[in-house]
Design a protein around this motif. Structure first.
Motif, PDB file in Angstrom:
ATOM      1  N   SER A 142      34.713  94.452  83.219  1.00 61.29           N
ATOM      2  CA  SER A 142      35.210  93.744  84.404  1.00 61.29           C
ATOM      3  C   SER A 142      34.780  92.282  84.440  1.00 61.29           C
ATOM      4  O   SER A 142      35.294  91.500  85.236  1.00 61.29           O
ATOM      5  N   ILE A 143      33.830  91.912  83.615  1.00 58.54           N
ATOM      6  CA  ILE A 143      33.368  90.520  83.552  1.00 58.54           C
ATOM      7  C   ILE A 143      34.191  89.791  82.502  1.00 58.54           C
ATOM      8  O   ILE A 143      34.134  90.128  81.311  1.00 58.54           O
ATOM      9  N   ILE A 195      31.664  84.600  82.491  1.00 59.81           N
ATOM     10  CA  ILE A 195      30.466  84.294  81.696  1.00 59.81           C
ATOM     11  C   ILE A 195      30.248  82.786  81.646  1.00 59.81           C
ATOM     12  O   ILE A 195      29.115  82.301  81.758  1.00 59.81           O
ATOM     13  N   CYS A 196      31.324  82.030  81.505  1.00 60.41           N
ATOM     14  CA  CYS A 196      31.199  80.567  81.456  1.00 60.41           C
ATOM     15  C   CYS A 196      30.655  80.032  82.786  1.00 60.41           C
ATOM     16  O   CYS A 196      29.828  79.108  82.792  1.00 60.41           O
ATOM     17  N   ALA A 245      23.864  84.022  78.106  1.00 66.48           N
ATOM     18  CA  ALA A 245      25.304  83.970  77.845  1.00 66.48           C
ATOM     19  C   ALA A 245      25.627  83.468  76.450  1.00 66.48           C
ATOM     20  O   ALA A 245      26.773  83.570  75.997  1.00 66.48           O
ATOM     21  N   SER A 246      24.665  82.934  75.756  1.00 67.05           N
ATOM     22  CA  SER A 246      24.893  82.442  74.387  1.00 67.05           C
ATOM     23  C   SER A 246      24.622  83.516  73.340  1.00 67.05           C
ATOM     24  O   SER A 246      24.749  83.251  72.137  1.00 67.05           O
ATOM     25  N   CYS A 271      26.712  78.215  83.668  1.00 56.61           N
ATOM     26  CA  CYS A 271      26.533  76.891  84.264  1.00 56.61           C
ATOM     27  C   CYS A 271      25.486  76.873  85.383  1.00 56.61           C
ATOM     28  O   CYS A 271      25.182  75.793  85.919  1.00 56.61           O
ATOM     29  N   THR A 272      24.946  78.029  85.734  1.00 54.01           N
ATOM     30  CA  THR A 272      24.048  78.088  86.889  1.00 54.01           C
ATOM     31  C   THR A 272      22.615  77.683  86.566  1.00 54.01           C
ATOM     32  O   THR A 272      21.968  76.977  87.338  1.00 54.01           O
ATOM     33  N   CYS A 273      22.095  78.148  85.436  1.00 56.34           N
ATOM     34  CA  CYS A 273      20.707  77.816  85.084  1.00 56.34           C
ATOM     35  C   CYS A 273      20.518  77.997  83.581  1.00 56.34           C
ATOM     36  O   CYS A 273      21.331  78.628  82.908  1.00 56.34           O
TER      37      CYS A 273
END
Length: 575
Positions: free
Chosen positions: A25-26, A31-32, A45-46, A36-38
């Protein structure tokens, strides 16, 4: 729960966060955004395994990626997939404007597609996925008629004889409802065109890899599958275990030469059934050899402990023959050398299969059907026989007749003229060089056609022919007949009440043909149905259950037709 006891994303361990991001569902875009949040979430995410799992969400890509792909940066691979998806959609959405007055894709468009194909190692695979998404978005409009069984035929209001479909076997249409709509037809039309080109390039590379192998390692089964894929750019070719029999009822059908269709229908011709027979025996430890015998393909089995052979006819349920009996089947060959019974190599098998397909093409009454099949057959033959001057020249002439691939014609003529002088090739070379110089990527201007009161119908109307009872849709009209005198005489136009002095309409017919019909022979269909024709998308963007809606280019060519069409349908009680 107290505020101090609340659990946030920051409190979850990295492994759990990674598991959450891996959920189906993601999306990739989710993910992008998270990244970008922290910095911590960006590092999670990498993770390469996360992006590898996301590629698996594109099954048409994942299933066809080779196990030895060597991909290490899966995040970058996802970027390439998304970038190509965007570029493909941008290209396809603009093709109608650029190519409306062209019969085929132009050289600049082919070149643009080829640049995209060469951009990454797996770009063709990613492009086919993007094109397939366009084609499969929403209900699939029938492109060509399919054969119906007796029960389905009884439910059809006006059954018409099916026309062969070389490129795609469509699902049988279900019961039509008044609300059934087919949308985005123009983009789907051009997506199919681009997909055919991308697919052929992929097949060419596969054939080059196959032909570079030593003859002893050229697997007959693999080559047969490659041949089937070549002629089916919009079909996923797969193998299933079935029972088989000779197809005497429909011997001269293209499907008899395509191994996936033979495996599905369990019917074929001698050469394809022999390949299946050999494949089965190979898995049982029995070695058989193909025999390219004139008029009837066979396989042979060496009798253990001897130098004698038994010959097997897979078409006739595995019937056995002695060499003398085989020659006796063709009396004219009774005294011929028994070298006719020797084994042949895979390339000889493939060449014979292609010649069979060429014969099928020549049997088609409609010239568009003929060339639609004969052209790819000749292309594959030229790939297998690069040193055969006659095959290469035939292919160039076909391109010239179809007005496509002028750059290939120039390169081919130059190569052939180095070997042998030819006035025809020199003229063709000069003509194509001039065409390439003048060929522009700018769209040709569309001249609007002004209506007059004597024109009763409009583009997009589903019509019925009063005499021949076929269903069709209007995609153009002339105020009077524009055909030459010999056509008028041959079609008996002078026997009509108003002869040539009446509007004539260009129509796409349910049997897959284009026709030019007199106004007095047409009436608005009281039961409008989708017209099964491969060129529907060139002119129309949507079928709304009652009529076809023109795309921007057809609307520009016939600007006043929409009002007339709506008024006519309102009078007929459709609105």
């Amino acid at each position: 729960m107290e505020t101090s006891d609340a659990v946030t994303l920051e409190d979850l361990p990295d492994e759990l966060l990674l598991s959450v991001l891996s959920c189906n569902s993601i999306s990739v875009w989710d993910i992008c955004r998270v990244a970008c949040t922290c910095s911590r979430l960006r590092n999670i995410a990498s993770t390469q395994n996360l992006w590898r799992q996301k590629v698996q969400h594109w099954p048409k890509i994942w299933d066809y990626l080779p196990s030895s792909s060597g991909i290490t940066d899966w995040q970058d691979e996802v970027k390439q997939i998304l970038c190509l998806d965007r570029e493909v959609k941008k290209l396809v959405s603009g093709l109608s404007r650029r190519l409306y007055q062209n019969s085929h894709l132009t050289t600049p468009v082919y070149n643009e597609v080829d640049v995209m194909v060469m951009s990454t190692p797996y770009a063709p695979l990613y492009m086919k996925n993007a094109l397939r998404n366009i084609i499969e978005d929403g209900p699939t409009h029938p492109r060509k008629p399919v054969a119906l069984d007796a029960n389905q035929a009884e439910r059809q209001p006006r059954p018409t004889p099916p026309r062969p479909n070389w490129q795609r076997v469509l699902p049988l249409p279900g019961p039509r409802t008044a609300s059934q709509r087919y949308e985005n037809l123009t983009e789907k039309y051009y997506a199919l065109k681009v997909m055919s080109h991308v697919h052929q390039g992929m097949c060419q590379r596969e054939w080059h890899d196959f032909l570079e192998q030593p003859p002893a390692k050229q697997c007959l089964e693999v080559g047969t599958m490659l041949l089937a894929r070549w002629f089916q750019p919009h079909t996923d070719v797969s193998i299933k275990q079935m029972k088989f029999a000779g197809n005497s009822d429909d011997y001269y059908s293209l499907k008899n030469s395509l191994i996936n269709e033979v495996l599905s229908s369990r019917k074929g011709i001698p050469i394809t059934l022999s390949i299946v027979y050999m494949a089965v025996c190979h898995r049982l430890g029995i070695r058989l050899e193909p025999v390219n015998f004139p008029s009837h393909f066979l396989v042979r089995w060496k009798i253990p402990g001897t130098t004698q052979y038994k010959f097997i006819d897979a078409f006739d349920k595995g019937r056995h023959f002695t060499p003398k009996e085989v020659l006796a089947e063709v009396p004219l060959l009774i005294n011929e050398d028994e070298r006719l019974l020797s084994a042949c190599g895979p390339l000889q098998v493939f060449q014979r299969m292609i010649r069979n397909i060429m014969n099928v093409a020549q049997m088609q009454a409609n010239i568009s059907d003929h060339m639609e099949l004969y052209c790819p057959a000749t292309e594959l033959m030229s790939l297998l026989m690069p040193s055969d001057h006659s095959v290469q020249e035939l292919l160039l002439r076909i391109y010239y007749t179809l007005e496509i691939h002028y750059d290939r014609i120039v390169a081919g003529c130059q190569q052939l003229l180095k070997q042998n002088p030819s006035t025809i090739l020199e003229e063709m070379l000069s003509d194509c060089q001039q065409i390439i110089k003048s060929e522009s990527d700018m769209p040709k201007p569309i001249i609007p056609n002004s209506r007059s009161t004597e024109i009763a119908f409009a583009t997009g109307l589903v019509m019925q022919h009063k005499r021949y009872n076929y269903s069709c849709v209007i995609f153009g009209w002339d105020k009077e007949c524009k055909m030459p005198a010999d056509w008028v005489r041959r079609m008996g136009v002078d026997h009509l009440q108003y002869k040539t002095k009446q509007p004539f309409y260009n129509v796409l017919v349910h049997d897959g043909s284009h026709r030019y019909a007199a106004q007095e022979n047409l009436s608005i269909s009281q039961e409008p149905v989708p017209i099964s024709h491969s060129d529907i998308g060139k002119y129309f963007k949507e079928f709304n259950g009652v009529c076809y809606l023109p795309n921007d280019e057809l609307q520009q060519q016939y600007p006043d037709d929409a009002t007339v069409k709506n008024n006519l349908l309102r009078e007929q009680g459709f609105f």
